[in-house]
Write a protein that holds these residues in place. Sequence first.
Motif, PDB file in Angstrom:
ATOM      1  N   CYS A  15       0.874  -1.168   0.000  1.00  0.00           N
ATOM      2  CA  CYS A  15       0.000   0.000   0.000  1.00  0.00           C
ATOM      3  C   CYS A  15       0.914   1.222   0.000  1.00  0.00           C
ATOM      4  CB  CYS A  15      -0.873   0.028   1.250  1.00  0.00           C
ATOM      5  SG  CYS A  15      -1.690   1.628   1.447  1.00  0.00           S
ATOM      6  N   ASP A  17       0.655   4.068   1.122  1.00  0.00           N
ATOM      7  CA  ASP A  17       0.693   4.855   2.345  1.00  0.00           C
ATOM      8  C   ASP A  17       1.257   4.053   3.515  1.00  0.00           C
ATOM      9  OD1 ASP A  17       0.394   6.914   4.110  1.00  0.00           O
ATOM     10  OD2 ASP A  17      -1.730   6.563   4.470  1.00  0.00           O
ATOM     11  N   CYS A  18       0.626   2.927   3.857  1.00  0.00           N
ATOM     12  CA  CYS A  18       1.043   2.222   5.080  1.00  0.00           C
ATOM     13  C   CYS A  18       1.913   0.996   4.807  1.00  0.00           C
ATOM     14  CB  CYS A  18      -0.183   1.816   5.895  1.00  0.00           C
ATOM     15  SG  CYS A  18      -1.151   0.467   5.143  1.00  0.00           S
ATOM     16  N   HIS A  25      -5.229  -2.566   6.137  1.00  0.00           N
ATOM     17  CA  HIS A  25      -4.362  -1.388   6.176  1.00  0.00           C
ATOM     18  C   HIS A  25      -4.147  -0.960   7.617  1.00  0.00           C
ATOM     19  CE1 HIS A  25      -4.623  -0.529   1.813  1.00  0.00           C
ATOM     20  NE2 HIS A  25      -5.779  -1.147   1.927  1.00  0.00           N
ATOM     21  N   CYS A  29      -4.095   4.831   7.900  1.00  0.00           N
ATOM     22  CA  CYS A  29      -3.785   4.863   6.463  1.00  0.00           C
ATOM     23  C   CYS A  29      -4.854   5.609   5.664  1.00  0.00           C
ATOM     24  CB  CYS A  29      -3.654   3.423   5.949  1.00  0.00           C
ATOM     25  SG  CYS A  29      -3.359   3.347   4.176  1.00  0.00           S
ATOM     26  N   GLU A  32      -7.241   3.269   3.863  1.00  0.00           N
ATOM     27  CA  GLU A  32      -7.905   2.245   4.661  1.00  0.00           C
ATOM     28  C   GLU A  32      -9.252   1.915   4.020  1.00  0.00           C
ATOM     29  OE1 GLU A  32      -9.306   1.358   9.229  1.00  0.00           O
ATOM     30  OE2 GLU A  32      -8.818   3.396   8.639  1.00  0.00           O
TER      31      GLU A  32
END
Length: 203
Positions: A15, A17-18, A25, A29, A32
């Motif tokens: 992912c 972002d995270c 997630h 995040c 999410e």
Amino acid sequence: MHRHSTVVPQFEYPCPDCRSTSSLHASECQFEGTPWSVVEKAYTDIIVELTAGPIDRELLPTVVDGEWSALHNSALERLMRDERVTERNGIVRLRTAEEFREEVSEPTREPMRTIFQQGSVPGCHDNAVFAMIAWYEMVGFSWRETRENVIAWLERSGAWARGGFDETTPAELVDDKQHVYDAGYGWKEKAQAAKRIIDSHHH
């Protein structure tokens, strides 16, 4: 025998972002709740275009399959941060697997750069060795290559000579940490913790 294409480096799509590699997630995040298939598609949309050849970054959103989204933007950023994709004069291109490995076998960004160049010091050996192994795992090295690189780093950087290890040889130390490689832990927190200690030794 199945031959891997040399064009596309093999890697998990985290992912952007995270960095999760599943639909679970992290709670903070921004993506999410985004299903895994959607995350993966954002990456493959970009990679499919870049596999065809370098392209102007401004044009990329207009050529991908379907709609360009915030997720595509983040995926492209993540590919660039992880050094999978490079940008020069506005042109983005995918690194070949070979090039990627050569480039990233020497970390150029902090906090990894300090650890790589200065070597570990007593008080952060655990974090530094952990970070180095996790780094090589992230960039796609096999365990054998990771092991060779980390042993060479321990010797070349002077870390081993500084002492403070329980094991009797660099190889034994690295082998004791194989679980870090197998579990695919992230390197960042450990690297930041190790860099703080290394920096304090040099000031």
